[in-house]
Write an enzyme that holds these catalytic residues in place. Structure first.
Site, PDB file in Angstrom:
ATOM      1  N   GLU A 120      -6.758   4.833   7.750  1.00  0.00           N
ATOM      2  CA  GLU A 120      -6.566   6.239   7.357  1.00  0.00           C
ATOM      3  C   GLU A 120      -7.817   6.783   6.653  1.00  0.00           C
ATOM      4  O   GLU A 120      -8.133   7.964   6.783  1.00  0.00           O
ATOM      5  CB  GLU A 120      -5.307   6.360   6.488  1.00  0.00           C
ATOM      6  CG  GLU A 120      -4.043   6.214   7.347  1.00  0.00           C
ATOM      7  CD  GLU A 120      -2.853   5.601   6.642  1.00  0.00           C
ATOM      8  OE1 GLU A 120      -2.818   5.559   5.400  1.00  0.00           O
ATOM      9  OE2 GLU A 120      -1.939   5.139   7.360  1.00  0.00           O
TER      10      GLU A 120
ATOM     11  N   LYS B 221       0.079   4.227  -0.291  1.00  0.00           N
ATOM     12  CA  LYS B 221      -0.582   5.414   0.255  1.00  0.00           C
ATOM     13  C   LYS B 221      -0.349   6.592  -0.710  1.00  0.00           C
ATOM     14  O   LYS B 221      -0.321   6.382  -1.921  1.00  0.00           O
ATOM     15  CB  LYS B 221      -0.084   5.681   1.677  1.00  0.00           C
ATOM     16  CG  LYS B 221      -0.193   4.411   2.538  1.00  0.00           C
ATOM     17  CD  LYS B 221       0.025   4.612   3.995  1.00  0.00           C
ATOM     18  CE  LYS B 221      -0.150   3.286   4.721  1.00  0.00           C
ATOM     19  NZ  LYS B 221      -0.049   3.393   6.168  1.00  0.00           N
TER      20      LYS B 221
ATOM     21  N   ASN C  11       0.867  -1.179   0.000  1.00  0.00           N
ATOM     22  CA  ASN C  11       0.000   0.000   0.000  1.00  0.00           C
ATOM     23  C   ASN C  11       0.903   1.227   0.000  1.00  0.00           C
ATOM     24  O   ASN C  11       1.474   1.576   1.021  1.00  0.00           O
ATOM     25  CB  ASN C  11      -0.902  -0.027   1.246  1.00  0.00           C
ATOM     26  CG  ASN C  11      -1.733   1.228   1.383  1.00  0.00           C
ATOM     27  OD1 ASN C  11      -1.786   2.059   0.465  1.00  0.00           O
ATOM     28  ND2 ASN C  11      -2.388   1.375   2.523  1.00  0.00           N
TER      29      ASN C  11
ATOM     30  N   GLU D 133      -4.891  -4.580  10.835  1.00  0.00           N
ATOM     31  CA  GLU D 133      -3.875  -3.547  10.991  1.00  0.00           C
ATOM     32  C   GLU D 133      -4.151  -2.763  12.272  1.00  0.00           C
ATOM     33  O   GLU D 133      -5.016  -1.868  12.274  1.00  0.00           O
ATOM     34  CB  GLU D 133      -3.910  -2.577   9.809  1.00  0.00           C
ATOM     35  CG  GLU D 133      -3.619  -3.215   8.475  1.00  0.00           C
ATOM     36  CD  GLU D 133      -3.077  -2.206   7.467  1.00  0.00           C
ATOM     37  OE1 GLU D 133      -1.985  -2.443   6.946  1.00  0.00           O
ATOM     38  OE2 GLU D 133      -3.738  -1.180   7.223  1.00  0.00           O
TER      39      GLU D 133
ATOM     40  N   SER E 108       3.880  -1.608  10.192  1.00  0.00           N
ATOM     41  CA  SER E 108       5.341  -1.602  10.354  1.00  0.00           C
ATOM     42  C   SER E 108       6.001  -2.931  10.004  1.00  0.00           C
ATOM     43  O   SER E 108       7.008  -3.306  10.604  1.00  0.00           O
ATOM     44  CB  SER E 108       5.719  -1.169  11.781  1.00  0.00           C
ATOM     45  OG  SER E 108       5.257   0.145  12.050  1.00  0.00           O
TER      46      SER E 108
ATOM     47  N   HIS F 276      -9.401   1.116   5.037  1.00  0.00           N
ATOM     48  CA  HIS F 276      -8.122   1.361   5.710  1.00  0.00           C
ATOM     49  C   HIS F 276      -8.342   2.366   6.840  1.00  0.00           C
ATOM     50  O   HIS F 276      -9.168   3.279   6.709  1.00  0.00           O
ATOM     51  CB  HIS F 276      -7.093   1.901   4.703  1.00  0.00           C
ATOM     52  CG  HIS F 276      -5.712   1.925   5.272  1.00  0.00           C
ATOM     53  ND1 HIS F 276      -5.288   2.908   6.133  1.00  0.00           N
ATOM     54  CD2 HIS F 276      -4.673   1.057   5.145  1.00  0.00           C
ATOM     55  CE1 HIS F 276      -4.034   2.648   6.503  1.00  0.00           C
ATOM     56  NE2 HIS F 276      -3.643   1.529   5.915  1.00  0.00           N
TER      57      HIS F 276
ATOM     58  N   GLY G  64       2.959   2.770  10.617  1.00  0.00           N
ATOM     59  CA  GLY G  64       3.907   3.863  10.406  1.00  0.00           C
ATOM     60  C   GLY G  64       4.650   4.294  11.662  1.00  0.00           C
ATOM     61  O   GLY G  64       5.270   5.354  11.690  1.00  0.00           O
TER      62      GLY G  64
END
Ligand code: 13P
Length: 246
Positions: free
Chosen positions: A96, A10, A8, A164, A208, A94, A170
């Site tokens: 985000e 992003k 991904n 996730e 991560s 996701h 991140g």
């Protein structure tokens, strides 16, 4: 079951980096021999990725889609257009998107349903925040997201789930393999209870994941692949993750 390693990107990458990275993966047949690979770049880069991986087993997908087939939705992308561009996958839900675009479980479910209707495999993301984990709510959050985000048409064969933990994305922090195994087992049980069969369901871990920690994560019970953010932008690190598949 073959492992799936999905990158991904992003909101990262450029036309040049997309060509180099996708071509680099496609050229290394030992990578596609080891696992299923999918690249999810920003949507404008999809045609360049498609050209670079043509003739190889490297697949690609979108990072989001709209629930409708077409219409007046400025800035959105339909699952049908992703399919038309050659995509096999689309990430939906996701964290985000859930946080930045206020996507609810119901919205995620509608997007996943559109993906299935368009002939794409949705990668449906679930995961708890740090506060939810510390408050002992992980299991409840996963149950709620699984119940609310999966369309009725989802089966173990046509849908992928990605666990996730939001606090691991991140941050360089990863969940312990015991915690990963526990949530993946819960996801599989919930899917089996709702859909009858989850033996063939691919459940990815994300947060991560990098070359240095991939082997232990991918060897964890119930883990069938990884959804990789930052490390998927580096060809060598992404290749190390793929080669770490058991
Ligand atoms: P990182 O691998 O950068 O932590 O991102 C994980 C992720 O959100 C993949 O969807």
């Amino acid at each position: 079951m073959r492992y799936l390693i999905a990158g991904n990107w992003k909101m990262n990458g450029s036309l040049a980096s997309a060509r180099t990275l996708a071509q680099g993966l496609a050229d290394r047949r030992e990578l596609t021999a080891k696992a299923d690979i999918a690249l999810c770049p920003p949507a404008p880069l999809l045609p360049a990725i498609a050209a670079a991986v043509a003739g190889s087993a490297v697949a690609f997908g979108g990072q989001d889609c709209h629930a409708a087939e077409k219409g007046a939705h400025t800035g959105d992308i339909s699952a049908w257009l992703l399919k038309d561009l050659g995509c096999s996958f689309v990430i939906v839900g996701h964290s985000e998107r859930r946080a930045d675009h206020f996507e609810t479980d119901a919205i995620v479910k509608a997007k996943a349903s559109a993906a299935l209707k368009a002939g794409l495999t949705p990668i449906v993301c679930v995961g708890e925040t740090e506060a939810e984990r510390e408050g002992g709510k992980t299991s409840a959050v996963i149950s709620r997201q699984m119940a609310g985000s999966l369309p009725e048409a989802s089966t173990a064969a046509n849908t992928v789930i990605a666990y996730e933990p939001v606090w691991a994305i991140g941050t360089g922090k990863t969940a312990t393999t015991d915690d990963i195994a526990a949530v993946h087992a819960q996801v599989r049980d919930l899917f089996a209870a709702a859909r009858g069969n989850a033996g063939a369901l691919r459940i990815l871990y994300g947060g991560s994941v990098k070359g240095a920690n991939a082997a232990s994560i991918l060897a964890t019970a119930g883990v069938n692949g990884a959804l990789v953010g930052g490390a998927s932008l580096d060809l060598e690190d992404f290749a190390r993750i793929i080669l770490a598949c058991p």
